[in-house]
Design a protein around this motif. Structure first.
Motif, PDB file in Angstrom:
ATOM      1  N   PRO A  11      -3.937   8.316  -6.753  1.00  0.00           N
ATOM      2  CA  PRO A  11      -3.053   8.916  -7.766  1.00  0.00           C
ATOM      3  C   PRO A  11      -1.599   8.587  -7.467  1.00  0.00           C
ATOM      4  O   PRO A  11      -1.110   8.848  -6.368  1.00  0.00           O
ATOM      5  N   THR A  12      -0.919   8.005  -8.423  1.00  0.00           N
ATOM      6  CA  THR A  12       0.529   7.778  -8.299  1.00  0.00           C
ATOM      7  C   THR A  12       1.183   8.242  -9.599  1.00  0.00           C
ATOM      8  O   THR A  12       0.639   8.050 -10.683  1.00  0.00           O
ATOM      9  N   ALA A  13       2.345   8.836  -9.456  1.00  0.00           N
ATOM     10  CA  ALA A  13       3.049   9.443 -10.589  1.00  0.00           C
ATOM     11  C   ALA A  13       3.770   8.379 -11.409  1.00  0.00           C
ATOM     12  O   ALA A  13       3.974   7.253 -10.949  1.00  0.00           O
ATOM     13  N   PHE A  14       4.129   8.704 -12.625  1.00  0.00           N
ATOM     14  CA  PHE A  14       5.196   8.028 -13.401  1.00  0.00           C
ATOM     15  C   PHE A  14       4.929   6.552 -13.732  1.00  0.00           C
ATOM     16  O   PHE A  14       5.826   5.710 -13.596  1.00  0.00           O
ATOM     17  N   HIS A  15       3.734   6.193 -14.169  1.00  0.00           N
ATOM     18  CA  HIS A  15       3.478   4.771 -14.441  1.00  0.00           C
ATOM     19  C   HIS A  15       4.344   4.212 -15.561  1.00  0.00           C
ATOM     20  O   HIS A  15       4.571   3.006 -15.623  1.00  0.00           O
ATOM     21  N   ARG A  16       4.836   5.079 -16.454  1.00  0.00           N
ATOM     22  CA  ARG A  16       5.677   4.538 -17.534  1.00  0.00           C
ATOM     23  C   ARG A  16       7.062   4.105 -17.037  1.00  0.00           C
ATOM     24  O   ARG A  16       7.792   3.453 -17.764  1.00  0.00           O
ATOM     25  N   LEU A  17       7.396   4.420 -15.788  1.00  0.00           N
ATOM     26  CA  LEU A  17       8.601   3.835 -15.203  1.00  0.00           C
ATOM     27  C   LEU A  17       8.368   2.374 -14.853  1.00  0.00           C
ATOM     28  O   LEU A  17       9.314   1.608 -14.701  1.00  0.00           O
ATOM     29  N   VAL A  25      -6.365  10.095 -11.511  1.00  0.00           N
ATOM     30  CA  VAL A  25      -5.216  10.314 -12.400  1.00  0.00           C
ATOM     31  C   VAL A  25      -4.278  11.316 -11.747  1.00  0.00           C
ATOM     32  O   VAL A  25      -4.709  12.407 -11.341  1.00  0.00           O
ATOM     33  N   SER A  26      -3.002  10.966 -11.653  1.00  0.00           N
ATOM     34  CA  SER A  26      -2.022  11.893 -11.071  1.00  0.00           C
ATOM     35  C   SER A  26      -1.744  13.055 -12.020  1.00  0.00           C
ATOM     36  O   SER A  26      -1.602  12.865 -13.228  1.00  0.00           O
ATOM     37  N   MET A  27      -1.615  14.233 -11.442  1.00  0.00           N
ATOM     38  CA  MET A  27      -1.147  15.373 -12.226  1.00  0.00           C
ATOM     39  C   MET A  27       0.231  15.058 -12.815  1.00  0.00           C
ATOM     40  O   MET A  27       0.578  15.551 -13.894  1.00  0.00           O
ATOM     41  N   LEU A  70     -12.944   8.578 -14.153  1.00  0.00           N
ATOM     42  CA  LEU A  70     -11.699   9.254 -13.774  1.00  0.00           C
ATOM     43  C   LEU A  70     -11.972  10.433 -12.859  1.00  0.00           C
ATOM     44  O   LEU A  70     -12.910  11.204 -13.086  1.00  0.00           O
ATOM     45  N   TRP A  71     -11.155  10.555 -11.840  1.00  0.00           N
ATOM     46  CA  TRP A  71     -11.034  11.795 -11.090  1.00  0.00           C
ATOM     47  C   TRP A  71      -9.618  12.310 -11.364  1.00  0.00           C
ATOM     48  O   TRP A  71      -8.740  11.527 -11.717  1.00  0.00           O
ATOM     49  N   PHE A  72      -9.392  13.603 -11.180  1.00  0.00           N
ATOM     50  CA  PHE A  72      -8.078  14.176 -11.490  1.00  0.00           C
ATOM     51  C   PHE A  72      -7.441  14.763 -10.236  1.00  0.00           C
ATOM     52  O   PHE A  72      -8.064  15.568  -9.542  1.00  0.00           O
ATOM     53  N   ARG A  84     -14.439  13.523 -13.378  1.00  0.00           N
ATOM     54  CA  ARG A  84     -15.688  13.840 -12.677  1.00  0.00           C
ATOM     55  C   ARG A  84     -15.486  14.475 -11.310  1.00  0.00           C
ATOM     56  O   ARG A  84     -16.462  14.820 -10.630  1.00  0.00           O
ATOM     57  N   ALA A  85     -14.244  14.590 -10.874  1.00  0.00           N
ATOM     58  CA  ALA A  85     -13.960  15.279  -9.608  1.00  0.00           C
ATOM     59  C   ALA A  85     -12.513  15.730  -9.636  1.00  0.00           C
ATOM     60  O   ALA A  85     -11.693  15.178 -10.373  1.00  0.00           O
TER      61      ALA A  85
END
Ligand SMILES: Cc1cc2nc3c(=O)[nH]c(=O)nc-3n(C[C@H](O)[C@H](O)[C@H](O)COP(=O)(O)O)c2cc1C
Ligand SMILES: CC(C)CC(=O)C(=O)O
Length: 345
Positions: A75-81, A103-105, A123-125, A149-150
């Motif tokens: 999980p890594t944040a801010f992909h739209r950057l 998926v990053s919170m 996807l895991w969250f 799923r997790a």
């Protein structure tokens, strides 16, 4: 680009330097950030001779979810950057590679939209448990409804790490128009400032979470054997040995150096590892020392910044090729053939 490091070089040219620093940086003097890669490089692989197979089996099954290779997307944040369509581009590439995206919170695309973009994606969250339990539960329900799923609960962040590059650059929030879409409530947009990294989160919250959801719970950020034992006793489904890519407490050990003791204490739970994985040989070393799979963080962001969806695909295919090559060179027909004898510490 032929290697993950070449993707980083291109990404660095394309990114705003402030955003590059956010993605690349670590906490404090970045001792742990450097140690993750350095410790992996220091270990030697010890290949067997005159054995192997014409084709290698790279697939793994983790908590009931199959992945075509033992490399997941951390999980890594801010992909739209990094690219205009952000996590949408990432998930398309991850689905094509048939691996798992955590998926990053703090994603800049909502988990529902990520899931809709690639209905086949696994996807895991990732969750930072919030002191506001009703808010936490609402986010868990969204992740469940989106088909995750997790739940990967990050437990290495009782406070945000001291990221001195961000302090120098004055980078504390997303630019106008970008939001943490998983924190959106009704019409009010989600801001990263809303994510509480709270020292009050405890094992009681993990017990609460087990009551709230049927999803398997994976603890991310385990570095000590006694915590692995407690986790096994707390009924979690898996662990990720992680130091958050050197972004939380500086001077903690490289993840590869503590992996064996955590595996030994985990009572048979699947143990994953992240931090500094840049080569197929790194993946083999982690698997040989007991990891069920690894995850990569920054390399995915570099692929995204360099070439969007194609770049993430490129990163995942290059690491897959390298894992396959390292296996054949080690005389292994399957990732399951690896054990501690393949690594000289
Ligand atoms: C830019 C960036 C953002 C991250 N965001 C999160 C996050 O939102 N949640 C989380 O649990 N970990 C986060 N991490 C940590 C990663 O999940 C992972 O532990 C780390 O990146 C692995 O190291 P690597 O980058 O060397 O592969 C982030 C890491 C980076 C580099
Ligand atoms: C600060 C969070 C929003 C993301 C994170 O975990 C990170 O940047 O390492």
């Amino acid at each position: 680009m032929r290697t993950l490091r070449e993707y980083e070089a291109v990404a660095r040219e394309r990114l705003d330097p402030v955003h590059y620093d956010y993605f690349a940086g670590g906490a404090g003097d970045e001792v742990t950030l450097r140690a993750n890669e350095a410790s992996l490089a220091r270990l030697a692989l010890l290949p067997r001779i005159l054995r192997g197979g014409a084709r290698r089996e790279l697939g793994v099954t983790l908590l009931g979810t199959g992945a075509s290779m033992p490399v997941l997307v951390a999980p890594t944040a801010f992909h739209r950057l990094a690219a205009p369509d952000g996590e949408r581009a990432t998930v398309r590439a991850v689905a094509a590679a048939d691996t798992i995206m955590i998926v990053s919170m703090a994603a800049t695309v909502a988990v529902e939209d990520i899931a809709a973009e690639a209905p086949d994606a696994k996807l895991w969250f990732q969750l930072y448990v919030q002191p506001d339990l009703a808010f936490t539960e609402a986010i868990v329900r969204r992740a469940e409804a989106a088909g995750c799923r997790a739940l990967v609960v990050t437990v290495d962040s009782p406070a945000l790490g001291r990221r001195e590059r961000d302090g120098r650059n004055g980078f504390h929030d997303l630019p106008d128009g970008l939001y943490c879409e998983n924190l959106r409530i009704g019409d009010s947009p989600g801001h990263v400032r809303q994510i509480a990294m709270s020292p009050e989160i405890s094992w009681e919250h993990i017990a609460w979470l087990r009551d709230v959801t049927e999803l398997p719970i994976v603890l991310k950020g385990v570095l000590r054997a006694e915590d692995a034992r407690l986790a096994a006793g707390a009924g979690v489904a898996g662990l990720i040995v992680s130091n958050h890519g050197g972004r939380q407490l500086d001077t903690v050990p490289a993840t590869i150096d503590v992996l064996p003791e955590v595996v030994d204490a985990a009572g048979g739970l699947p143990v994953l590892m992240d931090g500094g994985i840049r080569r197929g040989t790194d993946v083999l070393k982690a698997l040989a020392l007991g990891a069920s799979a690894v995850a990569i963080g920054r390399p995915v962001v570099w692929g995204l910044a360099a070439e969007g969806e194609q770049g993430v695909k490129g990163v995942l295919e290059r690491i897959r090729d390298e894992v396959d090559d390292a296996l054949v060179q080690c005389g292994c027909a399957s990732v399951r053939d690896l054990d501690r004898t393949y690594v000289r510490c």
